[in-house]
Design an enzyme around this catalytic site. Structure first.
Site, PDB file in Angstrom:
ATOM      1  N   LYS A   1      53.788  53.486  91.895  1.00  7.05           N
ATOM      2  CA  LYS A   1      54.929  52.569  91.754  1.00  7.05           C
ATOM      3  C   LYS A   1      55.606  52.388  93.113  1.00  7.05           C
ATOM      4  O   LYS A   1      55.978  51.284  93.497  1.00  7.05           O
ATOM      5  CB  LYS A   1      55.911  53.111  90.710  1.00  7.05           C
ATOM      6  CG  LYS A   1      55.370  52.937  89.288  1.00  7.05           C
ATOM      7  CD  LYS A   1      56.152  53.676  88.216  1.00  7.05           C
ATOM      8  CE  LYS A   1      55.421  53.521  86.882  1.00  7.05           C
ATOM      9  NZ  LYS A   1      55.983  54.302  85.779  1.00  7.05           N
TER      10      LYS A   1
ATOM     11  N   GLN B   1      60.692  58.260  84.672  1.00  7.53           N
ATOM     12  CA  GLN B   1      59.299  58.438  84.262  1.00  7.53           C
ATOM     13  C   GLN B   1      59.223  59.309  83.006  1.00  7.53           C
ATOM     14  O   GLN B   1      59.827  60.370  82.933  1.00  7.53           O
ATOM     15  CB  GLN B   1      58.499  59.065  85.418  1.00  7.53           C
ATOM     16  CG  GLN B   1      57.011  59.170  85.177  1.00  7.53           C
ATOM     17  CD  GLN B   1      56.302  57.819  85.060  1.00  7.53           C
ATOM     18  OE1 GLN B   1      56.738  56.816  85.616  1.00  7.53           O
ATOM     19  NE2 GLN B   1      55.213  57.788  84.329  1.00  7.53           N
TER      20      GLN B   1
ATOM     21  N   ASP C   1      62.171  48.988  82.667  1.00 11.12           N
ATOM     22  CA  ASP C   1      61.123  49.349  81.709  1.00 11.12           C
ATOM     23  C   ASP C   1      61.311  48.592  80.390  1.00 11.12           C
ATOM     24  O   ASP C   1      60.408  48.546  79.561  1.00 11.12           O
ATOM     25  CB  ASP C   1      61.225  50.846  81.366  1.00 11.12           C
ATOM     26  CG  ASP C   1      60.265  51.705  82.168  1.00 11.12           C
ATOM     27  OD1 ASP C   1      59.143  51.242  82.442  1.00 11.12           O
ATOM     28  OD2 ASP C   1      60.640  52.854  82.488  1.00 11.12           O
TER      29      ASP C   1
END
Ligand code: GUN
Length: 284
Positions: free
Chosen positions: A52, A96, A119
């Site tokens: 990422k 995460q 997200d």
């Protein structure tokens, strides 16, 4: 033999477009910024986070990584999220998953400002997606849709079967296919006669986390097969949820693992971060 849906190539194309937009940002104006928080030492999660970060650098974003120890408390983690909520350099915050067991991921996700929830995991953003009024789409399902569209694969009116019902992939994937006018079935571990269900699929999306689970006998001739899995085979080699070698002979299109959905996921994250940036800049 199926056409390979190349996620690396498609990603590159989209990332070049993002980079072009970033290159147009005037001197002295800040760039889009993404903060990624990782708690603990899970090696796979660290690989995802590294990728990422690399993706951000490639398109000229500012990226910040917060690697916290396994024993971080919920208060500490939420306090970092809140600091980042009011950090004007940061447009997207990603925590995460999975988090260590002592941390409640729902509480942590709910602490993220919805305008920075790149997200799209928060209740606010999930709700908006459900009614088709959203700023961000969840990265993996959005990456699948982008890949289909890049290869001009029309979804409308097709039978789509999603195997897996996770909140991160299966459920939102079903929703996006439905919004694209597919007739959608969600199959899962309790589905009876799974093979009969999957053999109806014109488009089959597999997201269950079981190495080479989908075999050629489960696939309709000419189906489009999308593999979201990231598994290890009996020799420890990276593979997907689909038995690629046998299924590619029967499908019309298929994603490889690696190089299929994986790169698309990060590209969608970059797109969401750019969207958040534009909103934040225009609100000022
Ligand atoms: N873990 C596995 N996939 C994802 C994802 O898309 N976002 C986050 N935050 N964690 C993940």
């Amino acid at each position: 033999m199926a056409v390979i849906l190349d996620g690396k190539l498609t990603s590159q194309k989209v990332r070049e477009e993002i980079k072009k937009e970033v290159d147009l940002i005037k001197e002295g104006v800040r760039r889009p910024g993404l903060a990624v928080i990782i708690v603990g030492d899970d090696p796979a999660s660290h690989v995802y986070v590294r990728n990422k970060k690399k993706g951000c650098e490639e398109v000229g974003f500012v990226s910040r990584e917060y690697a916290l120890p396994e024993n971080t408390s919920e208060e500490e983690l939420i306090s970092l999220v809140k600091t980042l909520n009011s950090d004007e350099e940061i447009d997207g915050i990603l925590v995460q998953l999975p988090l260590p067991r002592h941390l409640d991921d729902k509480k942590v996700i709910e602490a993220i400002d919805p305008s920075k929830d790149v997200d799209a995991f928060s209740y606010h953003n999930v709700g908006r997606i459900t009614v088709g009024d959203y700023d961000f789409l969840p990265c993996t399902p959005a990456g699948v849709m982008e890949l289909l569209s890049n290869y001009n694969i029309d979804v409308a009116g097709k039978n789509a079967v999603v195997i897996g019902r996770s909140n991160i992939v299966g459920k939102p994937q079903a929703l996006l296919l439905l919004q694209a006018n597919a007739t959608v079935t969600v199959a899962h571990s309790r589905t009876q006669n799974l093979k009969e269900v999957t053999r109806q699929a014109d488009i089959l999306v597999v997201a269950i986390g079981k190495a080479k689970f989908v075999t050629a006998d489960m696939v309709k001739e000419g189906a489009v097969v999308i593999d979201v899995g990231m598994d290890r085979d009996e020799n420890g080699k990276l593979c997907g949820d689909v038995d690629f070698e046998s299924v590619k002979e029967k499908a019309s299109y298929i994603t490889p693992v690696p190089g299929g959905v994986g790169p698309m996921t990060i590209t969608e994250l970059l797109k969401n971060t750019l969207t958040a940036y534009k909103r934040h800049i225009n609100e000022k």
